[in-house]
Design an enzyme around this catalytic site. Structure first.
Site, short mmCIF file in Angstrom:
data_model
loop_
_atom_site.label_atom_id
_atom_site.label_comp_id
_atom_site.label_asym_id
_atom_site.label_seq_id
_atom_site.Cartn_x
_atom_site.Cartn_y
_atom_site.Cartn_z
N SER A 93 3.54 -2.31 10.23
CA SER A 93 4.99 -2.41 10.41
C SER A 93 5.53 -3.80 10.05
CB SER A 93 5.39 -2.02 11.84
OG SER A 93 5.01 -0.69 12.11
N ASN B 180 0.87 -1.17 0.00
CA ASN B 180 0.00 0.00 0.00
C ASN B 180 0.91 1.22 0.00
OD1 ASN B 180 -1.78 2.07 0.47
ND2 ASN B 180 -2.40 1.41 2.53
N TRP B 181 1.01 1.84 -1.15
CA TRP B 181 1.93 2.98 -1.28
C TRP B 181 1.42 4.22 -0.56
CZ3 TRP B 181 4.03 3.29 -7.04
CH2 TRP B 181 4.74 2.12 -7.32
N LYS B 182 0.12 4.22 -0.21
CA LYS B 182 -0.51 5.42 0.39
C LYS B 182 -0.26 6.62 -0.54
CE LYS B 182 -0.14 3.17 4.80
NZ LYS B 182 -0.04 3.23 6.24
N GLU C 183 -6.76 4.81 7.89
CA GLU C 183 -6.52 6.23 7.58
C GLU C 183 -7.74 6.86 6.92
OE1 GLU C 183 -2.84 5.53 5.50
OE2 GLU C 183 -1.95 4.91 7.40
N GLY D 248 2.72 2.21 10.81
CA GLY D 248 3.70 3.29 10.69
C GLY D 248 4.44 3.60 11.98
N GLY E 163 2.89 -1.12 4.22
CA GLY E 163 3.00 0.31 3.93
C GLY E 163 4.44 0.69 3.64
N GLY E 164 5.12 1.20 4.64
CA GLY E 164 6.49 1.73 4.49
C GLY E 164 7.43 0.82 3.73
N HIS F 122 -9.48 1.44 4.88
CA HIS F 122 -8.21 1.55 5.60
C HIS F 122 -8.42 2.48 6.80
CE1 HIS F 122 -4.07 2.57 6.56
NE2 HIS F 122 -3.72 1.47 5.90
N GLU G 235 -5.34 -4.87 10.54
CA GLU G 235 -4.32 -3.84 10.73
C GLU G 235 -4.55 -3.12 12.07
OE1 GLU G 235 -2.34 -2.65 6.81
OE2 GLU G 235 -3.96 -1.25 7.16
P1 13P Z 1 3.14 0.27 7.65
O1 13P Z 1 3.61 -1.01 7.03
O2 13P Z 1 3.89 1.47 7.17
O3 13P Z 1 3.04 0.17 9.14
O4 13P Z 1 1.64 0.51 7.12
C1 13P Z 1 0.73 -0.51 7.21
C2 13P Z 1 -0.48 -0.13 6.46
O5 13P Z 1 -1.21 0.75 6.84
C3 13P Z 1 -0.76 -0.85 5.20
O6 13P Z 1 -2.03 -0.56 4.73
#
Ligand code: 13P
Length: 256
Positions: A217, A13-15, A101, A177, A238-239, A99, A171
């Site tokens: 994470s 997930n590149w966000k 967010e 994050g 994510g990251g 998500h 999640e």
């Molecule tokens: P991180 O891997 O950066 O913690 O993010 C997880 C995430 O929200 C994937 O959708």
């Protein structure tokens, strides 16, 4: 993971990261390093405007393209929004829905998440539905009830034959994050609870066919341990999905 009954899926997930040109460079690097993908499905969920680039870049690979959101209506006066049919028509396969967010910063409720799930399935997309608790909720001891409710709400009205097309991502919000990962046991406990919730609604055969990911994470170091859990069928990353070597290492862990 349990490959006998369900797919293992590693999704990045590149966000809101990577312009199309930056994204192209990343995908070129991932394509080079990822090698032969045999035992799992790999997806990159990119920003809307990067989708045509990603589809071109990944054309002759086994990596699928996903979106990170969509509108629940088929079409109409919704300035700035994107429908499921628009994504499907481009060649998008997956779409992340609900998500944390989006729930937190854009006010998405369980009801809205459910509408989006139904619309995505109707259009032939595979929804990746995110559920998860905040730290205060975990500390209050209401994680199980809360996750079961999020899953039930997301699946309301989904017909039996469509449930297998869905992916659920657990999640925990406190792990996103933050560098603080759920332990493999904590992740498995909740993924198992999600499966049990689906089992109560749709029966054992359907429940065992649904891919349930962990996200929060996940990285090159902890992926193997998390994926070794019986009910953790992949990751939503994510990251670490923004760095080719890290993402590749996670894919390799799932490809063992
Ligand atoms: P991180 O891997 O950066 O913690 O993010 C997880 C995430 O929200 C994937 O959708």
């Amino acid at each position: 993971m349990n490959r006998r009954y369900r797919k293992t899926i590693i999704a990045g997930n590149w966000k809101m990261n990577k312009t199309a040109s930056e994204g192209k460079a990343l995908l070129d690097e991932i394509k080079q390093s990822v090698g032969k993908i045999k035992w799992c499905e790999v997806v990159c969920c990119v920003p809307f405007v990067d989708i045509p680039m990603a589809l071109r870049a990944l054309k002759d690979t086994r990596i699928a393209v996903g979106a990170q959101n969509m509108h629940h209506e088929a079409s109409g006066a919704y300035t700035g929004e994107v429908s499921a049919a628009m994504l499907k028509d481009l060649g998008v396969k997956y779409v992340i829905i609900g998500h944390s967010e989006r729930r937190e910063y854009f006010g998405e409720t369980d009801e809205l998440v459910n509408k989006k799930v139904l619309a995505a399935l109707e259009a032939g997309l595979h929804p990746i539905v995110c559920v998860g608790e905040r730290l205060e909720q975990r500390d209050m001891g209401i994680t199980h009830e809360l996750i079961a409710m999020q899953v039930k709400a997301a699946l309301a009205g989904v017909p039996q034959d469509k449930v297998r097309k869905m992916v659920i991502a657990y999640e925990p919000i406190w792990a996103i994050g933050t560098g603080r990962t759920a332990t493999a046991e904590q992740a498995n406990e909740i993924c198992e609870l999600i499966r049990a919730t689906i089992r109560k609604m749709y029966g054992a055969r359907t429940a065992r066919a649904v891919t349930i990911q962990y996200g929060g994470s996940m990285n090159a170091k902890n992926a193997s341990e998390l994926l070794a859990q019986p009910d953790v069928d992949g990751g939503l990353i994510g990251g670490a999905s923004l760095k080719a070597p890290d993402f590749t290492a996670i894919v390799e862990a799932a490809n063992q």
